[in-house]
Design a protein around this motif. Structure first.
Motif, PDB file in Angstrom:
ATOM      1  N   ALA A 196       0.793  -1.147   0.323  1.00  0.00           N
ATOM      2  CA  ALA A 196       0.181   0.060   0.305  1.00  0.00           C
ATOM      3  C   ALA A 196       0.794   1.133   0.475  1.00  0.00           C
ATOM      4  N   TYR A 197       1.467   0.823   0.786  1.00  0.00           N
ATOM      5  CA  TYR A 197       2.766   2.060   0.645  1.00  0.00           C
ATOM      6  C   TYR A 197       3.289   2.600  -0.738  1.00  0.00           C
ATOM      7  N   PHE A 198       3.818   1.607  -1.075  1.00  0.00           N
ATOM      8  CA  PHE A 198       4.271   1.677  -2.860  1.00  0.00           C
ATOM      9  C   PHE A 198       3.392   2.464  -3.586  1.00  0.00           C
ATOM     10  N   GLN A 199       2.979   1.726  -3.820  1.00  0.00           N
ATOM     11  CA  GLN A 199       1.181   2.339  -4.234  1.00  0.00           C
ATOM     12  C   GLN A 199       0.923   3.493  -4.256  1.00  0.00           C
ATOM     13  N   ASN A 200       0.831   4.046  -2.692  1.00  0.00           N
ATOM     14  CA  ASN A 200       0.250   5.731  -2.451  1.00  0.00           C
ATOM     15  C   ASN A 200       2.199   6.523  -3.314  1.00  0.00           C
ATOM     16  N   ARG A 201       2.973   5.604  -2.720  1.00  0.00           N
ATOM     17  CA  ARG A 201       4.082   6.632  -3.520  1.00  0.00           C
ATOM     18  C   ARG A 201       4.222   6.686  -4.987  1.00  0.00           C
ATOM     19  N   VAL A 202       3.903   5.410  -5.855  1.00  0.00           N
ATOM     20  CA  VAL A 202       4.140   5.566  -7.474  1.00  0.00           C
ATOM     21  C   VAL A 202       2.434   6.753  -7.755  1.00  0.00           C
ATOM     22  N   ASN A 203       1.899   6.684  -7.115  1.00  0.00           N
ATOM     23  CA  ASN A 203       0.365   7.745  -7.539  1.00  0.00           C
ATOM     24  C   ASN A 203       1.019   9.127  -7.447  1.00  0.00           C
ATOM     25  N   ALA A 204       1.948   9.241  -5.999  1.00  0.00           N
ATOM     26  CA  ALA A 204       2.196  10.543  -6.116  1.00  0.00           C
ATOM     27  C   ALA A 204       3.159  10.900  -6.986  1.00  0.00           C
ATOM     28  N   ALA A 205       4.536  10.022  -6.773  1.00  0.00           N
ATOM     29  CA  ALA A 205       5.143  10.497  -7.633  1.00  0.00           C
ATOM     30  C   ALA A 205       4.316  11.055  -9.703  1.00  0.00           C
ATOM     31  N   TYR A 206       3.963   9.632  -9.871  1.00  0.00           N
ATOM     32  CA  TYR A 206       2.506  10.706 -11.149  1.00  0.00           C
ATOM     33  C   TYR A 206       1.873  11.340 -11.362  1.00  0.00           C
ATOM     34  N   ASN A 207       1.517  11.941 -10.654  1.00  0.00           N
ATOM     35  CA  ASN A 207       0.280  12.537 -10.421  1.00  0.00           C
ATOM     36  C   ASN A 207       0.699  14.050 -10.418  1.00  0.00           C
ATOM     37  N   SER A 208       2.404  13.933 -10.165  1.00  0.00           N
ATOM     38  CA  SER A 208       2.868  15.071 -10.360  1.00  0.00           C
ATOM     39  C   SER A 208       3.874  15.547 -11.147  1.00  0.00           C
ATOM     40  N   THR A 209       3.602  15.037 -12.496  1.00  0.00           N
ATOM     41  CA  THR A 209       4.117  14.714 -13.655  1.00  0.00           C
ATOM     42  C   THR A 209       2.638  15.293 -15.009  1.00  0.00           C
ATOM     43  N   ASP A 210       3.556  16.603 -15.590  1.00  0.00           N
ATOM     44  CA  ASP A 210       2.748  16.665 -16.887  1.00  0.00           C
ATOM     45  C   ASP A 210       1.702  16.353 -17.477  1.00  0.00           C
ATOM     46  N   ILE A 211       2.171  14.730 -17.708  1.00  0.00           N
ATOM     47  CA  ILE A 211       1.218  13.554 -18.502  1.00  0.00           C
ATOM     48  C   ILE A 211       0.142  13.380 -17.764  1.00  0.00           C
ATOM     49  N   ALA A 212      -0.139  13.619 -16.233  1.00  0.00           N
ATOM     50  CA  ALA A 212      -1.142  13.081 -15.516  1.00  0.00           C
ATOM     51  C   ALA A 212      -2.150  14.207 -15.588  1.00  0.00           C
ATOM     52  N   ALA A 213      -1.515  15.515 -15.964  1.00  0.00           N
ATOM     53  CA  ALA A 213      -2.807  16.549 -15.766  1.00  0.00           C
ATOM     54  C   ALA A 213      -3.529  16.446 -16.557  1.00  0.00           C
ATOM     55  N   GLN A 214      -2.464  15.969 -17.848  1.00  0.00           N
ATOM     56  CA  GLN A 214      -3.248  16.197 -19.600  1.00  0.00           C
ATOM     57  C   GLN A 214      -4.888  15.309 -19.147  1.00  0.00           C
ATOM     58  N   LEU A 215      -3.847  13.707 -18.487  1.00  0.00           N
ATOM     59  CA  LEU A 215      -4.572  12.179 -19.155  1.00  0.00           C
ATOM     60  C   LEU A 215      -6.281  12.321 -17.948  1.00  0.00           C
ATOM     61  N   HIS A 216      -6.029  13.641 -16.850  1.00  0.00           N
ATOM     62  CA  HIS A 216      -6.499  13.489 -15.971  1.00  0.00           C
ATOM     63  C   HIS A 216      -7.922  12.727 -16.331  1.00  0.00           C
ATOM     64  N   ASP A 217      -8.635  13.915 -17.059  1.00  0.00           N
ATOM     65  CA  ASP A 217     -10.143  13.667 -16.830  1.00  0.00           C
ATOM     66  C   ASP A 217     -10.316  12.764 -18.083  1.00  0.00           C
ATOM     67  N   LYS A 218      -9.383  12.214 -19.136  1.00  0.00           N
ATOM     68  CA  LYS A 218      -9.980  10.886 -20.344  1.00  0.00           C
ATOM     69  C   LYS A 218      -9.643   9.861 -19.425  1.00  0.00           C
ATOM     70  N   ALA A 219      -8.086   9.938 -18.761  1.00  0.00           N
ATOM     71  CA  ALA A 219      -7.415   8.654 -17.990  1.00  0.00           C
ATOM     72  C   ALA A 219      -7.831   8.471 -16.396  1.00  0.00           C
ATOM     73  N   PRO A 220      -8.675   8.766 -15.732  1.00  0.00           N
ATOM     74  CA  PRO A 220      -8.127   8.822 -14.363  1.00  0.00           C
ATOM     75  C   PRO A 220      -7.937   7.362 -13.672  1.00  0.00           C
ATOM     76  N   GLY A 221      -7.168   7.735 -12.541  1.00  0.00           N
ATOM     77  CA  GLY A 221      -6.654   6.191 -12.513  1.00  0.00           C
ATOM     78  C   GLY A 221      -5.772   5.613 -12.915  1.00  0.00           C
ATOM     79  N   LEU A 222      -5.006   5.815 -13.134  1.00  0.00           N
ATOM     80  CA  LEU A 222      -3.420   5.812 -13.908  1.00  0.00           C
ATOM     81  C   LEU A 222      -2.401   5.146 -12.889  1.00  0.00           C
ATOM     82  N   GLY A 223      -2.704   5.913 -12.105  1.00  0.00           N
ATOM     83  CA  GLY A 223      -1.398   5.553 -10.784  1.00  0.00           C
ATOM     84  C   GLY A 223      -1.907   3.998 -10.441  1.00  0.00           C
TER      85      GLY A 223
END
Length: 540
Positions: A426-453
């Motif tokens: 669970a800690y690993f999953q949390n850190r992966v999500n945090a790292a991915y959500n801080s990227t530019d591509i995550a912001a671009q894809l947020h509405d089209k493909a949520p939950g990719l973290g």
């Protein structure tokens, strides 16, 4: 018992092994090989299972956790029951439960059936885990016991080590169902040989079976491990998780009260907690399982899902870890009678700590060879730990309670495994999500493909990239790899700290004076035989 039975059960001269002893070691080793194999083979088959059943990430976690939960729940009860009614009898029941559950796993038509069968498979495995070392301890004494546990530990290490390779090969050549179905002929062979060659053993004057103690402890431990496993997903302050913890605490308090109020028939000798080495070995066993098993699962996932190797290819690239683990486990059996337990156990944890820390040097652009130093050190440490742990676990008490002591130690092992996979996962999953959500591509894809973290942490980054437009796919792939490696670094750092704490505990709490020296070094008549040379045991 006849005169011939008495001769059959007499200790063999130093350097000579009876047929019963040899076959006991074979049967227990085969059973252990299957159990340890099932801890690792499933990982490499999860992508195929997901495709077969269209399973969610949560369901795939349960495929792993259900087995560990079943293992943890009844280990102590199985060991205590075996001391009372007969170790061979209980061991055979474990084999039957394990083979039936393996068949259901292999024939499962949906992930719910697979999860439930995995839980039952874990229950059967718990019996074999708890009773196997006690069966070996009953047949081997002195220097021969060190040799036997060396073989036992080597086989266990071999199964963990080559699990990814075997699982990958079976999944690719015959389909994922065969990682379970392969257990059936092996288990049936173990049952046939065990029935004719393994001798019965039990405590010299066993008290009545403590059914109420077994039920309260097993149920309490079940809810405690379940709470830790589901805490991150369901919320640590949710009513469901709080209820699990409350139920577990109440049941365990009732269990402790039952043990104190009737010491003559208690399933667990609470005086063991007065043994500093028993406490130290239990703590080290749990901490090592928390740190190492979760790390192994993620390393396998990294090689297979991030670096892109097939299931079989991932197993091949883990050979530096697997071979050294097998060699170290086989070699460490001779050390239990010669080297202080604090040195063996503490040293093994230092190797593991160094190996986990080496993963921090892996970068986004690293190939699999960057993992070789980490795999080598972890493999040596795991091998050094596995064999002495089994020998010391039954040497902390009298032989008539060896099943109970072994069950306690395996309870700590499997509870640590289940909690480690859940909590550090669970800690690993949390850190992966945090790292991915801080990227530019995550912001671009947020509405089209949520939950990719969550998809990335589950190892599905490559598959997700293929579903994206070409313009975004490459950028997403870079972000996914970077996020996965970032999560890996965070998790391995925590695991390394846990392993370092384990090393300190091993160095300062384990001492040879707390162990039955005759069980480790002095050949000859086992203490229980000396006390009661005409025990009621039979050839089968």
């Amino acid at each position: 018992m006849t005169v011939s039975d008495s001769r059959a059960n007499a200790p063999q001269p130093e350097g000579r092994l009876s047929d019963n002893a040899v076959w006991t070691l074979v049967v227990v080793s085969v059973a252990t090989f299957m159990l340890m194999l099932d801890l690792t083979v499933v990982n490499v088959a999860l992508p195929d299972i997901r495709k077969s059943f269209d399973s969610s990430f949560s369901a795939l976690q349960w495929v792993l956790d259900a087995y560990a939960l079943g293992l943890a729940a009844i280990l102590l009860a199985a060991g205590s029951l075996a001391d009372r009614i007969g170790r061979k009898k209980v061991f055979d029941v474990g084999l039957v439960v394990f083979v039936i559950a393996s068949l259901v796993c292999g024939l499962a038509q949906n992930d719910l059936t697979l999860i439930l069968a995995r839980f039952v498979q874990g229950l059967g495995g718990a019996i074999l885990f708890a009773v196997g070392p006690a069966l070996i301890g009953n047949e081997f004494h002195g220097k021969q016991r060190g040799m036997a546990f060396g073989v036992f530990g080597g086989v266990a290490g071999l199964a963990i080590a080559f699990g990814p390779l075997i699982g990958g090969g079976l999944a690719e050549s015959a389909g994922w169902r065969w990682i379970f179905l392969i257990n059936i002929p092996l288990t049936l062979a173990a049952l046939a040989v065990g029935y004719t060659k393994v001798r019965e053993s039990r405590g010299t004057t066993p008290p009545p079976v403590d059914w109420s103690g077994m039920v309260t402890f097993s149920a309490g431990l079940f809810f405690l491990v379940l709470a830790f496993m589901r805490g991150q997903a369901d919320g640590w302050t949710s009513a469901q998780i709080i209820a699990y913890f409350v139920i577990a605490i109440v049941l365990l308090i009732v269990f402790a009260g039952l043990q104190i109020s009737r010491p003559g028939r208690a399933m667990f000798d609470l005086t063991l907690f007065r043994n500093r080495t028993f406490n130290g070995l239990s703590i080290v066993t749990a901490l090592c399982a928390i740190a190492v098993m979760s790390a192994l699962f993620l390393l396998i996932s990294y090689v297979q899902n991030v670096l892109g190797y097939s299931a079989f290819g991932a197993g091949v690239r883990l050979l530096p870890l697997t071979i050294l683990m097998f060699v170290a486990a086989a070699a460490s059996g001779s050390l239990v009678a010669k080297v202080a337990p604090s040195v063996i156990i503490g040293g093994s944890q230092l190797f593991i700590t160094a190996g986990l820390a080496c993963v921090l040097f892996v970068s986004d652009h690293s190939g699999w060879t960057a993992l070789i130093p980490a795999m080598a050190l972890i493999g040596i440490g795991m091998g050094m730990f596995s064999t002495p742990r089994g020998a010391f676990a039954i040497a902390v008490t009298t032989p008539d309670k060896s099943g109970m002591a072994s069950g306690v130690n395996e309870t700590f092992q499997q509870s640590g495994l289940a909690v480690g996979i859940a909590a550090l996962g669970a800690y690993f999953q949390n850190r992966v999500n945090a790292a991915y959500n801080s990227t530019d591509i995550a912001a671009q894809l947020h509405d089209k493909a949520p939950g990719l973290g969550d998809v990335i942490s589950a190892g599905g980054g490559r598959e997700a990239a293929q579903s994206l437009p070409a313009q975004a796919a490459e950028q997403f792939q870079h972000a996914a790899t970077s996020a996965y490696v970032s999560g890996l670094h965070h998790m391995m750092a925590v695991a390394a700290v846990i392993a370092a704490i384990s090393a300190v505990v091993g160095v300062f709490l384990l001492r040879r004076s707390d162990l039955d020296e005759s069980a480790l070094a002095n050949p000859g008549v086992p203490p229980e035989a000396a006390a009661d040379p005409v025990r009621g045991v039979s050839a089968h």
